[in-house]
Design an enzyme around this catalytic site. Structure first.
Site, PDB file in Angstrom:
ATOM      1  N   ALA A 158      43.024  37.053  40.411  1.00 58.73           N
ATOM      2  CA  ALA A 158      42.528  38.416  40.211  1.00 58.73           C
ATOM      3  C   ALA A 158      43.586  39.348  40.780  1.00 58.73           C
ATOM      4  O   ALA A 158      44.123  39.088  41.858  1.00 58.73           O
ATOM      5  CB  ALA A 158      41.208  38.603  40.931  1.00 58.73           C
ATOM      6  N   LYS A 159      43.888  40.406  40.066  1.00 62.56           N
ATOM      7  CA  LYS A 159      44.971  41.294  40.519  1.00 62.56           C
ATOM      8  C   LYS A 159      44.374  42.360  41.440  1.00 62.56           C
ATOM      9  O   LYS A 159      44.150  43.512  41.045  1.00 62.56           O
ATOM     10  CB  LYS A 159      45.649  41.892  39.282  1.00 62.56           C
ATOM     11  CG  LYS A 159      47.077  42.309  39.503  1.00 62.56           C
ATOM     12  CD  LYS A 159      47.756  42.584  38.169  1.00 62.56           C
ATOM     13  CE  LYS A 159      48.959  43.490  38.292  1.00 62.56           C
ATOM     14  NZ  LYS A 159      50.043  43.001  39.118  1.00 62.56           N
ATOM     15  N   VAL A 160      44.075  41.914  42.672  1.00 63.23           N
ATOM     16  CA  VAL A 160      43.335  42.739  43.637  1.00 63.23           C
ATOM     17  C   VAL A 160      44.310  43.624  44.418  1.00 63.23           C
ATOM     18  O   VAL A 160      45.313  43.119  44.944  1.00 63.23           O
ATOM     19  CB  VAL A 160      42.560  41.821  44.620  1.00 63.23           C
ATOM     20  CG1 VAL A 160      41.805  42.646  45.649  1.00 63.23           C
ATOM     21  CG2 VAL A 160      41.623  40.895  43.870  1.00 63.23           C
TER      22      VAL A 160
END
Ligand SMILES: Cc1ncc(COP(=O)(O)O)c(C=O)c1O
Length: 323
Positions: A158-160
């Site tokens: 996830a590109k958090v």
């Protein structure tokens, strides 16, 4: 770009000038890193007089996946989001290479760490954008003392936003130590990725890249490169764990990502990779990649979404007349 047009963004449910889009200092995502985002490139093709968003749909699908991991709701579908980005680029009058940054974030202005019982909002910005790192020479890279975050800490797939502190530690350590970029290992000591790039290693005519279970962002450039290596350069690709010292003895190494594009690596931890400099496969892949992203390869035109309704052929002739 047409100078008189301001850069537009989509923010809090409407299109507005980027200069007017502001968040409050108590915004949850600002305090706690509870946002997820994408970085999408659009490439201008002078000959076509057209700007193409590259694999925008795949990026917006990944944004939906990241949002799901963070218990967020993102109303517009990936296709709707592609249209919204297209409109912003069009209405901002961008006729040059550009960058699209969508973000979904916890927008409440409250104190308290959690993911649930919070409101989500999202924005999309667009801006002209050139190279993120120097790709005309081979990079000098160092293995970071900072480990890559693990799936059970902050999931890398996830590109958090908050996860990018991990990347920032690695990148800054690398650059303050005189390197161009960092390679991060995961907790098992396997190569994971660069600070914002996936990694490919060539050994014995086979390309290797870490699997999606080794704490990488599942890069869209990575999948593009796997296709181009296999189908165009006829180089087999294997996804498997890679040890630190395997890259020291690689024939070629390169990093890839939307920002970095394809960045050949010349040294790792002061060891020369292959013959040093940009390798043959890296060079071939770079030139193929730039043809593909600029919409010059019909076979892959499905990856390139045109932005402007009409090609801008007039611009070239106006310049010719003026000079
Ligand atoms: C940590 C990380 N890995 C890999 C990548 C490459 O991903 P993509 O090719 O989808 O841009 C990025 C760039 O967004 C990144 O931030």
């Amino acid at each position: 770009m047409d100078k008189e047009l301001p850069l537009l963004c989509y923010f809090q449910g409407k299109v507005m000038p980027l200069s007017e889009a502001k968040i409050g200092i108590l915004t949850h995502a600002f305090s706690y890193g509870t946002g997820c985002f994408e970085g999408i490139r659009a490439y201008y093709n002078e000959e076509h007089g057209q700007l193409y968003m590259f694999r925008a749909r795949e990026h917006f699908e990944r944004l939906h996946d990241s949002a799901r991991v963070l218990l967020m709701k993102l109303g517009p579908s990936p296709d709707d989001l592609v249209e919204m980005a297209r409109d912003l680029l069009k209405e901002s009058g961008i006729y040059t290479d550009a960058y699209i940054r969508p973000m979904v974030y916890k927008s409440d202005e409250v104190i308290g760490v959690r993911l649930h019982n919070l409101h989500d909002d999202f924005y999309i910005t667009v801006q002209p954008f050139g190279n993120y790192i120097d790709i005309d020479r081979a990079l000098n890279v160092g293995v970071s003392s900072w480990k890559r975050i693990d799936d059970n800490m902050i999931p890398a797939r996830a590109k958090v936003t908050g996860a990018y502190v991990n990347s920032a530690f690695a990148k800054t350590e690398a650059q303050l130590n005189g390197f161009d970029e960092a390679i991060m290992l995961d907790a098992n000591g396997h190569i994971s990725e660069g600070s914002a790039e996936n990694l490919f290693m060539l050994r014995g005519g086979v390309a290797h890249t870490p699997p999606v279970t080794d704490n990488i962002l599942e890069g869209i450039t990575r999948t593009t490169i796997i296709t181009l290596l296999r189908d165009e350069l006829r180089i087999p690709v294997v996804e498997r764990p890679i040890d630190r010292t395997e890259v020291y003895v690689a024939d070629e190494l390169f990093l890839c990502g939307t920002g970095a594009q394809i960045a050949p690596v010349g040294t790792v931890d002061h060891r020369t990779i292959g013959k040093g400099g940009v390798g043959d496969v890296g060079r071939a892949l770079q030139s193929l990649y730039f043809e593909v992203v600029r919409g010059n390869v019909a076979k892959y035109s499905r990856w390139c979404s045109p932005v402007h309704s009409e090609a801008r052929r007039a611009a070239a002739s106006q310049v010719a007349v003026a000079s």
